[in-house]
Enzyme design. Structure first.
Site, short mmCIF file in Angstrom:
data_model
loop_
_atom_site.label_atom_id
_atom_site.label_comp_id
_atom_site.label_asym_id
_atom_site.label_seq_id
_atom_site.Cartn_x
_atom_site.Cartn_y
_atom_site.Cartn_z
N ASP A 1 -1.03 0.05 6.12
CA ASP A 1 -1.00 0.73 7.42
C ASP A 1 -2.05 0.14 8.35
O ASP A 1 -2.10 0.45 9.53
CB ASP A 1 -1.19 2.24 7.26
CG ASP A 1 -2.45 2.57 6.49
OD1 ASP A 1 -3.40 1.78 6.55
OD2 ASP A 1 -2.48 3.62 5.82
N ASP B 1 0.87 -1.16 0.00
CA ASP B 1 0.00 0.00 0.00
C ASP B 1 0.92 1.22 0.00
O ASP B 1 2.05 1.14 0.44
CB ASP B 1 -0.86 -0.04 1.26
CG ASP B 1 -1.68 1.22 1.43
OD1 ASP B 1 -2.58 1.43 0.60
OD2 ASP B 1 -1.43 1.97 2.38
N THR C 1 0.08 5.20 0.50
CA THR C 1 -0.04 6.32 1.42
C THR C 1 0.02 5.87 2.88
O THR C 1 -0.76 5.02 3.29
CB THR C 1 -1.34 7.08 1.15
OG1 THR C 1 -1.42 7.30 -0.25
CG2 THR C 1 -1.37 8.41 1.86
P1 ADP Z 1 -3.31 4.52 -0.92
O1 ADP Z 1 -3.96 3.48 -1.71
O2 ADP Z 1 -2.15 5.14 -1.64
O3 ADP Z 1 -2.94 4.14 0.46
P2 ADP Z 1 -5.86 5.75 -0.25
O4 ADP Z 1 -6.62 4.57 -0.73
O5 ADP Z 1 -5.88 6.03 1.21
O6 ADP Z 1 -4.35 5.72 -0.76
O7 ADP Z 1 -6.38 7.04 -0.99
C1 ADP Z 1 -6.35 7.11 -2.39
C2 ADP Z 1 -6.59 8.49 -2.91
O8 ADP Z 1 -7.87 8.93 -2.55
C3 ADP Z 1 -5.64 9.51 -2.36
O9 ADP Z 1 -4.45 9.59 -3.12
C4 ADP Z 1 -6.46 10.79 -2.49
O10 ADP Z 1 -6.35 11.30 -3.79
C5 ADP Z 1 -7.88 10.31 -2.29
N1 ADP Z 1 -8.33 10.53 -0.92
C6 ADP Z 1 -8.61 9.57 0.00
N2 ADP Z 1 -9.02 10.12 1.16
C7 ADP Z 1 -8.97 11.46 0.98
C8 ADP Z 1 -9.25 12.59 1.82
N3 ADP Z 1 -9.66 12.46 3.09
N4 ADP Z 1 -9.09 13.80 1.30
C9 ADP Z 1 -8.68 13.95 0.03
N5 ADP Z 1 -8.40 12.94 -0.79
C10 ADP Z 1 -8.54 11.70 -0.34
MG MG Z 2 -3.27 3.75 2.55
#
Ligand code: ADP
Ligand code: MG
Length: 696
Positions: free
Chosen positions: A591, A397, A399
């Site tokens: 995470d 993953d 972020t």
């Molecule tokens: P990853 O898969 O990289 O861990 P997430 O699934 O948590 O990321 O989020 C994917 C995308 O969704 C982020 O890159 C963002 O663009 C958008 N996003 C998710 N939650 C939020 C939020 N609270 N505010 C703004 N954008 C968000």
């Molecule tokens: Mg994430």
């Protein structure tokens, strides 16, 4: 449902895997018992009772009927009640020495014909009495099991001792009994050792806390602290609770939780954990969790429960024992019938104890799980080590996992006549209650630029997309391009995306009002960790992210892995399933918060930096207590090392027993030496598994 309850009952007297099954059986048979789990290392049974569930006296009677006991006063379950184990340790050392000396005497004595001399000089009844007294606890168990039509590991050996007695070789019977007892002690030793590992861990939490009550500082037992109360921690003291610092500053050694001895700085607002230590400085902490509910308490509980997830190998070993004993019995019978040699038949029953097979897996698993817990890796069961050792796909993953998880807003672009401050104010207000790292970044950016936040109404977070809220009668959304389709028409975004930035688009009443660019730093140790994992035989590593294509590509390239972008949480689950359908064994690192479902779907889900996040600890199969990617190859290594030791243990025992059986059946190995020989694999397994306690 109101009348259902869970009862935790301490059990004493269990020292082998067999005992667990006996106790389990005894309790499961009682009225109103829905399920029961018995834990060897933590010496307890956890019982789910239905409405008309059995009471404690009934349970105690059942446990005692099976040959074990329930102590009168239940111990309180706050971690950290060390029991005297030093005594046991010295007794066991003594036993080791006595064992070695007797082994020596037996081998040399047999060689010199000493036993025949003794047998002929000392009258037979004297020998009989020695055998009966020495072997009493074992014979009692064997007879008790026989009455229930069960065969236990010592049944055959006892028959062997009986046979030796009947043909007048009482010295042999004495030696057989002696080694059966030694074998029992060896098993107790290992169980005691893993118990000690857990107890040592538990003893790291302080038993008292200094709290502020009515303006006064008082020291109270940890059980009396209430959530919300202020605990004062002085330099050099351990923090007794999980909580949030309300004043003061300190340097905290978090090794008890994370395994990392490099101290961290905490100040007002920081989270602190029970069992960690304030090296310098003093803090006042508002209690959020106490005792079992702290991160530390959870770790202890999960390490204890790790025992319940018995690996497949263990089940195979159990099944194996079930076939093994009848086979050995048949060989003994055949030896008796074909070779008409009762002594050889006795030697067969004596040499082939299945105890070593039962010991081979759990001891290695327990050693690894205990050692790993001290290093900040919480492994919830031997089963996961087994799976991990075979895994060939690693999914990551992004972020909050690969990146530092503290993104920063680098650009704010205001559109359609709004000011930057207005865009930021609306975005930060909409993000006010979101727990996403990007939301935090937006709030920080607003704070840095002294932008005041409003109060959002009807807040809604859409995982993997963004947030929606109503602010002063306007509909405001902030999220990625999927969430805000109008964004694709903006010409200015490609350049920012090419820099690896994550873009957040803000809209008000359906009209686009701004773009926020966030950049996050890759954790420095990731590229190396990926190489290490690849060298350990994981062929496919893939980054799965909800972020945009370009920033995913930039990051994936830096660490040299494949990627898929623009994913929703359910896409991640689907990808895990796809790999599994192709027969791959999938490990997923996340995470543990917004990707918990994908972690759960993976064969092994690893949560990064799980300390303090209850969900992450619960959701993952393996929780890494600190955010450190070097732990990922480490956990793969631990798994492989453990399985190597398990296989060695089983292989060694099998070869050894086969050899022993053959020699015994052909009368080459006399019963007296057979008795000595059968206890050796236990020691080998002990020694071999103890290697896992040492960390490289
Ligand atoms: P990853 O898969 O990289 O861990 P997430 O699934 O948590 O990321 O989020 C994917 C995308 O969704 C982020 O890159 C963002 O663009 C958008 N996003 C998710 N939650 C939020 C939020 N609270 N505010 C703004 N954008 C968000
Ligand atoms: Mg994430």
């Amino acid at each position: 449902m109101a009348n259902e309850r869970t009862l935790e009952v301490p059990i004493r007297g269990m020292d082998c895997a067999e005992c667990v099954a006996h106790v389990q059986h005894a309790i499961a048979g009682l009225a109103g018992v829905k399920s029961v789990d018995v834990f060897l290392a933590s010496e307890k049974a956890v019982i789910q009772l239905g409405p008309q569930g059995a009471d404690l006296p009934t349970i105690r009677k059942a446990v005692e009927g099976a040959g074990y006991s329930v102590p009168e006063t239940a111990q309180d379950d706050i971690p950290g009640q060390p029991r005297p184990t030093d005594f046991t340790r010295s007794i066991l050392t003594l036993f080791g020495i006595v064992f070695a000396v007797v082994l020596f005497i037996v081998v040399v004595g047999e060689w010199l014909g000493l036993f025949e001399t003794i047998t002929s000089r000392v009258p037979w009844p004297v020998g009989l009495i020695m055998v009966l007294i020495g072997g009493y606890p074992i014979f009692r168990n064997v007879i008790r099991a026989a009455l229930k039509r069960q065969v236990i590991a010592h049944t055959l050996m006892s028959l062997g001792a009986l046979a030796a007695l009947l043909v007048g070789q009482w010295a042999t019977a004495v030696v057989v009994v002696f080694f059966m007892r030694v074998g029992d002690y060896a098993e107790q030793f290992t169980t005691e050792r893993s118990r000690r590992a857990i107890k040592n861990l538990a003893a790291m939490a302080p038993q008292t806390a200094r709290i502020e009550r009515a303006g006064e500082e008082r020291t109270v037992p940890i059980g009396e602290v209430q959530v919300g109360e202020i605990v004062v921690v002085r330099p050099g003291e351990k923090i007794p609770v999980d909580g949030e610092v309300v004043s003061g500053q300190a340097t905290i050694d978090q090794a008890a939780i994370t395994g990392e001895s490099m101290p961290v700085e905490v100040g007002t607002g920081s989270k602190v954990f029970a069992a960690t230590m304030a090296r310098l400085g003093s803090v006042r902490v508002r209690t959020t969790h106490i005792g079992k509910d702290t991160t530390f308490g959870r770790v202890i509980r999960l390490v204890e429960e790790a025992e319940a997830h018995r690996a497949d190998v263990q089940r195979i070993a159990d099944k194996f024992s079930a076939y093994y004993l009848p086979v050995v019995g048949s060989i003994a019978l055949l030896t008796l019938l074909l070779r008409r040699d009762p002594l050889a038949a006795a030697a067969v029953t004596v040499v082939a104890c299945s105890c070593s097979f039962a010991l081979a897996t759990p001891i290695a698993m327990l050693a690894s799980i205990g050692a790993a817990a001290k290093a900040g890796l919480l492994i919830k069961g031997g089963k996961y080590l087994e799976t991990l050792a075979k895994a060939d796909v690693l999914l990551l993953d992004k972020t909050g996992t690969l990146t530092l998880g503290k993104p920063q807003i680098t650009d704010v672009i205001a559109l359609n006549g709004l000011l930057q401050a207005e865009v930021l104010a609306l975005a930060a207000t909409a993000e006010r209650y979101s727990e996403h790292p990007l939301a935090e970044a937006v709030r920080v950016a607003a704070k840095e630029r002294d932008v005041a936040l409003g109060q959002p109404r009807q807040f809604e977070a859409v995982p993997g997309m963004g947030v929606r809220a109503e602010i002063d009668g306007h509909r405001v959304s902030v999220g990625n391009a999927r969430f805000v389709p109008e964004a694709t028409k903006l010409p200015l975004t490609t350049e920012l995306e090419a820099q690896g930035k994550t873009l957040l688009f803000a809209t008000r009443d359906g009209q686009i009002i701004g773009v926020l660019a966030a950049s996050d730093t890759l954790r420095a140790e990731v590229p190396q960790a990926m190489n290490a994992v690849r060298q350990l035989g994981v062929r496919q590593i893939e980054l799965l992210t909800g972020d945009n294509e370009r920033s995913a590509a930039a990051l994936a390239q830096q660490i040299g892995v494949n990627y898929r972008a623009n994913l929703l949480p359910e896409d991640k689950i689907r990808i895990v399933k796809e790999y599994q359908a192709q027969g791959h064994i999938v490990v997923m690192v996340g995470d543990g918060v917004n990707d918990a479902p994908a972690l759960a779907q993976a064969n092994v889900g690893i949560a990064m930096g799980a300390a303090g996040t209850d969900v992450a600890i619960e959701a993952a199969h393996i929780a890494l207590m600190r955010e450190d990617w070097t732990l990922v190859p480490e956990v793969f290594r631990i798994a492989r090392r453990t399985m190597r030791v398990v296989k060695m243990n089983i292989g060694f025992t099998a070869v050894y027993n086969l050899l022993g059986l053959t020699l015994a059946a052909f009368g080459i190995l006399p019963p007296i030496l057979a008795a000595a020989a059968q206890s050796l694999p236990d020691l080998g397994i002990l020694g071999n598994s103890a290697r896992l306690l040492r960390r490289k």
